[in-house]
Design an enzyme around this catalytic site. Structure first.
Site, PDB file in Angstrom:
ATOM      1  N   ASP A  86     -72.690  -4.207 -67.053  1.00  0.00           N
ATOM      2  CA  ASP A  86     -73.106  -2.849 -66.684  1.00  0.00           C
ATOM      3  C   ASP A  86     -72.650  -2.479 -65.283  1.00  0.00           C
ATOM      4  O   ASP A  86     -72.328  -3.342 -64.483  1.00  0.00           O
ATOM      5  CB  ASP A  86     -74.638  -2.792 -66.655  1.00  0.00           C
ATOM      6  CG  ASP A  86     -75.210  -2.640 -68.038  1.00  0.00           C
ATOM      7  OD1 ASP A  86     -74.435  -2.548 -68.990  1.00  0.00           O
ATOM      8  OD2 ASP A  86     -76.448  -2.602 -68.137  1.00  0.00           O
TER       9      ASP A  86
ATOM     10  N   MET B 146     -85.106   4.573 -61.634  1.00  0.00           N
ATOM     11  CA  MET B 146     -84.329   5.755 -62.045  1.00  0.00           C
ATOM     12  C   MET B 146     -84.997   7.048 -61.615  1.00  0.00           C
ATOM     13  O   MET B 146     -85.044   8.021 -62.372  1.00  0.00           O
ATOM     14  CB  MET B 146     -84.133   5.748 -63.576  1.00  0.00           C
ATOM     15  CG  MET B 146     -83.244   4.622 -64.034  1.00  0.00           C
ATOM     16  SD  MET B 146     -83.107   4.528 -65.825  1.00  0.00           S
ATOM     17  CE  MET B 146     -84.504   3.506 -66.237  1.00  0.00           C
TER      18      MET B 146
ATOM     19  N   LYS C 245     -72.604   2.984 -68.046  1.00  0.00           N
ATOM     20  CA  LYS C 245     -73.975   3.424 -67.874  1.00  0.00           C
ATOM     21  C   LYS C 245     -74.248   4.033 -66.507  1.00  0.00           C
ATOM     22  O   LYS C 245     -75.213   3.711 -65.854  1.00  0.00           O
ATOM     23  CB  LYS C 245     -75.000   2.274 -68.070  1.00  0.00           C
ATOM     24  CG  LYS C 245     -75.224   1.845 -69.487  1.00  0.00           C
ATOM     25  CD  LYS C 245     -76.434   2.531 -70.066  1.00  0.00           C
ATOM     26  CE  LYS C 245     -76.742   2.047 -71.457  1.00  0.00           C
ATOM     27  NZ  LYS C 245     -77.488   0.813 -71.457  1.00  0.00           N
TER      28      LYS C 245
HETATM   29  N1  SAH Z   1     -83.060  -3.806 -65.690  1.00  0.00           N
HETATM   30  C1  SAH Z   1     -83.014  -3.343 -64.326  1.00  0.00           C
HETATM   31  C2  SAH Z   1     -83.347  -1.869 -64.200  1.00  0.00           C
HETATM   32  C3  SAH Z   1     -82.379  -0.945 -64.849  1.00  0.00           C
HETATM   33  S1  SAH Z   1     -82.813   0.737 -64.612  1.00  0.00           S
HETATM   34  C4  SAH Z   1     -83.963  -4.180 -63.461  1.00  0.00           C
HETATM   35  O1  SAH Z   1     -84.760  -4.952 -63.981  1.00  0.00           O
HETATM   36  O2  SAH Z   1     -83.882  -4.065 -62.257  1.00  0.00           O
HETATM   37  C5  SAH Z   1     -81.837   1.167 -63.231  1.00  0.00           C
HETATM   38  C6  SAH Z   1     -82.682   1.448 -62.012  1.00  0.00           C
HETATM   39  O3  SAH Z   1     -83.068   0.245 -61.388  1.00  0.00           O
HETATM   40  C7  SAH Z   1     -81.964   2.233 -60.949  1.00  0.00           C
HETATM   41  O4  SAH Z   1     -81.983   3.606 -61.211  1.00  0.00           O
HETATM   42  C8  SAH Z   1     -82.786   1.899 -59.709  1.00  0.00           C
HETATM   43  O5  SAH Z   1     -83.975   2.657 -59.677  1.00  0.00           O
HETATM   44  C9  SAH Z   1     -83.178   0.446 -60.000  1.00  0.00           C
HETATM   45  N2  SAH Z   1     -82.299  -0.529 -59.312  1.00  0.00           N
HETATM   46  C10 SAH Z   1     -81.550  -1.477 -59.880  1.00  0.00           C
HETATM   47  N3  SAH Z   1     -80.904  -2.204 -58.951  1.00  0.00           N
HETATM   48  C11 SAH Z   1     -81.270  -1.708 -57.755  1.00  0.00           C
HETATM   49  C12 SAH Z   1     -80.948  -2.041 -56.410  1.00  0.00           C
HETATM   50  N4  SAH Z   1     -80.126  -3.036 -56.096  1.00  0.00           N
HETATM   51  N5  SAH Z   1     -81.500  -1.280 -55.423  1.00  0.00           N
HETATM   52  C13 SAH Z   1     -82.336  -0.272 -55.707  1.00  0.00           C
HETATM   53  N6  SAH Z   1     -82.672   0.073 -56.957  1.00  0.00           N
HETATM   54  C14 SAH Z   1     -82.152  -0.627 -57.977  1.00  0.00           C
END
Ligand code: SAH
Length: 469
Positions: free
Chosen positions: A250, A385, A272
């Site tokens: 992704d 998100m 995505k």
């Molecule tokens: N499965 C992932 C989440 C996917 S949804 C998890 O467990 O982290 C995607 C959202 O995750 C983004 O819109 C943001 O809000 C958050 N996110 C993921 N990585 C991030 C990062 N390094 N810093 C800040 N927000 C992050």
């Protein structure tokens, strides 16, 4: 990449070392181990060099360096303590297009010597591009400690049987699977335990065993890659990353994490970006099924944890329906990674007894949450998100009873070197998007725990609490 790492065959080839001190002695010894014919040119020789000269393949010329010393040589090392001489040697070597290394002055030469872990024929060379030999040595020490001493013998054993295995398994995929089984199984263990004869017999037996099947059964690994910092992936994730045939990843998976995937694995980007889905969820599900049915080991690599707003559940549902074996490897989810690296404990005895993870992002771009249950005292709320819903979040939480001064942290690109933290209040969220250039991925943390950030922030800080970047 500042330098190209290569392994050079210098057995029986003439090499020149200019200099006769202790440093030169170390280089001579190294070249001798690789089987070179070495000529040492120096007016004076230290006792270490004299000892080496008494051995085979080292010839000594006791006088200052001259241009003709370079005739016919394939490699030059300038190791005198006279900078002018080293410089002259280097310039001449450049003119003759002979690779040259200048000890303690990497920029003068065109190759540098790595730190070496020698389990010949297995060799690991570590370089910091000349930036820090000490760091390279420390890294080498670590590698020394976890590469079994018998690795060299294991490699020789494999070499002896390479051709017969090639004949037995003409198909490269089968062959690789066979060797992976051998190198991680009983044969390797027997050898490490000092039973070389038994190891050979076991290997021979495995080659002759016509009942054994080495067709790789297709499988999918659904793996959480964590929020960005490659140090945060699990050991299991790393192991599977090293053995996958194909990787479907992704946008959220960071570059440094991708760098740890097996070099020759096929890489498929599944995209995505918000509203710009490169592959639809359905086609990703179908892709995983198709690749696994081709017998491939498929690594489905997702940011954070695959089961937290990662649609991991949907992907393995399809696999389960198709009867394809899979395993799921948890990752550090963004809430947890970003909170830790920002210095915000998600729960705290004095401030928050519960913590809730929500996503405000709906398929049609709107936000539909149970604000009533979110706007509770002593609760931390983490919005995934939520970048496009920032003003709504502030407005609704205030409307449902949270004080407008409630602190809010926005962590952008958390756990990476580009991490940025914005500290706001519910009220100040209203015009934040106009004031600041917020970029994805950003996570939003709401609650009194955010007030601790000031005191507990540690990532990217030096020992006096100042930011280092
Ligand atoms: N499965 C992932 C989440 C996917 S949804 C998890 O467990 O982290 C995607 C959202 O995750 C983004 O819109 C943001 O809000 C958050 N996110 C993921 N990585 C991030 C990062 N390094 N810093 C800040 N927000 C992050």
């Amino acid at each position: 990449m500042d330098y190209l790492p290569i392994f050079l065959k210098i057995e029986d080839r003439p090499c020149l070392v200019v200099g006769g001190g202790k440093v030169a002695a170390r280089k001579i010894a190294l070249l001798a181990r690789a089987g070179a014919h070495i000529t040492v040119v120096s007016s004076e020789l230290c006792s270490n060099v004299k000892t080496l000269v008494e051995q085979d393949n080292v010839t000594c010329v006791e006088r200052p360096f001259r241009e003709e010393d370079m005739d016919g040589v394939v490699l030059v090392i300038a190791a005198t303590d006279d900078e002018a001489v080293n410089r002259a040697v280097s310039e001449l070597a450049h003119q003759h297009r002979i690779p040259v290394n200048v000890v303690n002055a990497p920029d003068l030469g065109n190759f540098i010597m790595p730190s070496i872990v020698d389990r010949s024929p297995v060799q690991v060379a570590v370089s910091t591009g000349g930036a820090s030999p000490v760091l390279a040595r420390l890294l080498r020490a670590r590698l020394e400690s976890f590469i079994p001493a018998a690795y060299g013998r294991l490699a020789r054993l494999v070499d002896d049987y390479r051709n017969s295995v090639k004949q037995r398994f003409p198909e490269p995929g089968q062959r690789r699977y066979f060797w992976e089984n051998i190198l991680q199984g009983r044969v390797a263990e027997l050898l490490f335990a000092g039973h070389e004869g038994k190891a050979r017999a076991a290997l021979q037996e495995a080659i002759e065993d016509t009942d054994a099947h080495y067709d790789s059964p297709g499988e999918v690994y659904l793996v959480g890659a964590g929020p960005g910092d490659p140090d945060l992936i699990t050991f299991r994730a790393l192991r599977l990353m090293q053995q996958a045939d194909v990787v479907v990843y992704d946008r959220l998976v960071s570059e440094p994490v991708l760098d740890m995937v097996r070099r020759d694995a096929e890489m498929i980007y599944a995209g995505k970006a918000r509203d710009r889905h490169t592959l639809t969820q359905e086609s990703i599900n179908e892709l995983l099924v198709r690749l696994a049915k081709e017998g491939k080991r498929v690594l489905r690599l997702k940011g954070g944890d695959p089961f937290i707003f990662g649609r991991g559940g949907e992907e393995i549902e399809t696999l389960a329906e198709e009867g394809i074996p899979f395993q799921v490897v948890p990752g550090i989810t963004a809430a947890s990674g970003c909170a830790s690296y920002a210095g915000i404990p998600l729960t705290h005895r004095d401030y928050a007894q519960s913590c809730i993870f929500v996503t405000g992002h709906l398929k049609d771009g709107s936000i539909d949450l149970d604000w009533e249950s979110l706007a509770k005292p002593a609760q931390t709320i983490v919005f995934y998100m939520g970048l496009h819903s920032i003003p709504v979040i502030g407005r609704e939480l205030i409307a449902h009873g949270l004080p407008k001064e409630t602190p809010v942290a926005l962590v952008q690109k958390g756990t990476t070197r580009k991490q940025r933290i914005y500290i706001e209040t519910l009220e100040s969220l209203a015009d934040l998007a106009e004031r600041e250039q917020l970029q994805p991925p950003t996570i939003i943390i709401v609650g009194e725990v955010v007030s601790l950030q000031d005191k507990l922030s540690w990532f990217g800080m030096n020992s006096s609490g100042q930011r280092t970047d």
